[in-house]
Write an enzyme that holds these catalytic residues in place. Sequence first.
Site, PDB file in Angstrom:
ATOM      1  N   ASP A 118       0.978  -1.378   0.230  1.00 45.01           N
ATOM      2  CA  ASP A 118      -0.354   0.203  -0.439  1.00 45.01           C
ATOM      3  C   ASP A 118       1.005   1.199  -0.107  1.00 45.01           C
ATOM      4  O   ASP A 118       1.799   1.280   1.059  1.00 45.01           O
ATOM      5  CB  ASP A 118      -0.879  -0.049   1.007  1.00 45.01           C
ATOM      6  CG  ASP A 118      -1.880   1.022   1.503  1.00 45.01           C
ATOM      7  OD1 ASP A 118      -3.051   0.964   0.602  1.00 45.01           O
ATOM      8  OD2 ASP A 118      -1.656   2.403   1.271  1.00 45.01           O
ATOM      9  N   ILE A 119       0.670   2.076  -1.282  1.00 42.97           N
ATOM     10  CA  ILE A 119       1.751   3.279  -1.359  1.00 42.97           C
ATOM     11  C   ILE A 119       1.480   4.115   0.083  1.00 42.97           C
ATOM     12  O   ILE A 119       0.362   4.042   0.207  1.00 42.97           O
ATOM     13  CB  ILE A 119       1.214   3.797  -2.842  1.00 42.97           C
ATOM     14  CG1 ILE A 119       1.819   3.220  -3.408  1.00 42.97           C
ATOM     15  CG2 ILE A 119       1.722   5.402  -2.775  1.00 42.97           C
ATOM     16  CD1 ILE A 119       1.946   3.427  -5.131  1.00 42.97           C
TER      17      ILE A 119
ATOM     18  N   GLU B 207      -4.589   1.924  -4.153  1.00 43.14           N
ATOM     19  CA  GLU B 207      -3.113   2.189  -4.016  1.00 43.14           C
ATOM     20  C   GLU B 207      -2.518   0.794  -3.870  1.00 43.14           C
ATOM     21  O   GLU B 207      -1.542   0.618  -3.175  1.00 43.14           O
ATOM     22  CB  GLU B 207      -2.523   3.461  -3.468  1.00 43.14           C
ATOM     23  CG  GLU B 207      -3.218   3.234  -1.907  1.00 43.14           C
ATOM     24  CD  GLU B 207      -4.688   5.003  -1.431  1.00 43.14           C
ATOM     25  OE1 GLU B 207      -4.786   4.760  -0.950  1.00 43.14           O
ATOM     26  OE2 GLU B 207      -5.566   4.270  -3.019  1.00 43.14           O
TER      27      GLU B 207
END
Length: 661
Positions: A529-530, A572
């Site tokens: 996960d960004i 994301e």
Amino acid sequence: MFESVQFLKKEWKRLLVLTCGAYLVITLALLAGKDAYDQGFKNRVVERHQYLLNLTENRVHQFVLRVALDAQQLSILPSVRHFISSPSKANRLEVEDIFRRATDVDSRYDQVRIIDLSGQELIRINDYPDGARPVAIEHLQNKYDRYYVQEGLKLAPGQIYLSPLDLNEERGEVEQPYKPVIRAVTLLTDELDAPVAMVVLNYKAGHFLNRFRAHFEAGDRGMLVNSDGYWLSNHFRESEWGWQLHRPDKIIAAWNAELWQKMQQQSDGVVDANDELISYRKIRPAEFDEFSDGRFNADLGLKQDVKVQSWFSMVRTSKDEWLANAFYHHLSIKLLIGFIYFSVFTLVWFFLKHRIAKQINEQQRSIYTAELEDLYYNAPVGYLTFDATSLITNANNKTLEYLGYDRDELVNKKCLREMLSDASKAQLNMAMSTHYVGDLRLDLQCKDGRWLPVASAISSKFHGSSLTISRCSVQDISLQLELEQRLKALANTDALTGAYNRRYVEKLFLHALEELSPENDNLAILMLDIDHFKNINDTYGHSIGDDVLVAFTRLCQECLGDQGYFSRFGGEEFLAVLPGMDLSAAALCAEHIRAETEALRINNSTRDNIAFTVSIGVAVYDDSEAATLDQLVYRADEALYRAKNSGRNQVCAESVRQPKH
């Protein structure tokens, strides 16, 4: 045979000549009749024009005569002469009352005035909508510079001057609304017959012009033109009174210079030009020779100014208008003429059809054969014909184009079986031996060695059980196969990043489960996960956010190589499936991705070095629990949340589990 053909050719020409000759005679007769009929219509139009011109001239003379008589009668009234000799207030009031009552009785008077020889108005009666009234003495004007006063000063006693027909002006401006008038001027004399003043009668010409326009029928357009070529009356109202309304182009010479030149040379004439018939006549409004046997020249004493007073009356009718009621416009006449031509054509046609039916049939067969050959050889798809041994006996141009052969290299030289792949040979053998009719997919080898995938529809002709000939179509489907591969790729990948989509990675996970063995039972996943991705979108925009997702995907694909499958799980969030990796190897792989991500920079349009980080959760498959992908994702998510809660930009593996037994 040759003599018969020559005879038919000669007979065809003769019949054609006869048909054309009959058509020519009929056409010439109809045209001659039409011309005579049209000329009769035209002559009647000319006669009607002359009648209208006579009527116009008569009404012009009546109009001018009335104006002249009224002016003369007003000038000889005793009260007028008493006022001239003794201009007292009582005499003034008496004359004003007589003029006012005369104006009320005949509302065609616009103004009645007495003007002295210096041009000063002495009495003036104006006609208003609510009745005639005298103008107060202080509002009387000096009209010495007006042309009709100057012309009046040139009169001899007893003469009457008639002005040009124009629009009334007050204080140098054209009166609004427009008021066409003609003025009659006559001198007043004292007891010694010496001129002392003049009576000026402004006579409204609007009624006269309206009557002039009204006596023209629909289709005929009447016009009045003054001696300078300006329109006094025109069916286009904006063309009238051009000299007073500062429209110098509204003149007949600008409309038709040739017609105006002829009108200057001849006082009466008819002009036929541009499918229009125009009749004209020069009218001298104050010359009554024909109207009253010259009585007014001697007794009334009208003064005639030729340049000012001559008018032209014109009638204009278009050819379409005078032929509008011609009988040949009727539908029944048109149908009759068409029937005559059709009857002649029908007679010739049936006679000719009987004589040359055989020749026509032969020509049609020849054309039909040529069309079939053209259809075969120039069809947009390939066609092949082959015999029972698969020897190619014919091929069209598209097939030669597909395979790269010249016709003499392929036809009767190559067997179709020799050009097929092994799988395609089996399909062809089956089709040729089982009376198969339908579609096949074959691989054909081209002259340059390439394999060309084609769709083929095959049909065969048998004599009993023996194959005599087969035909098949050849359609290049290489582009179709390429599109199918593309569609398959699009169905399995994320449109933005190119990573596998969620549905396809689930299939890959199941495939990885099937590949597990006692010797290699390791399988791990990464949830990525960004960090703070929303801030990137809010700060730099969604376009830069998309660039970040694409760049991150490429980085992860490069880091994984062929060691795993990388997919976009949503937004994301990303998922990596790592076959053959235990928890330790998966954690090292995740750390490598994290470090590379931390070092990655994205440039936007302002060349900002945009940095971002990623948090990663690691989970491994345990066959003792028979975990599903959703269960593994749940455990990896828990590890990911710990990484987020620990400050982000970290890798966290799931809690240590009991060793496998």
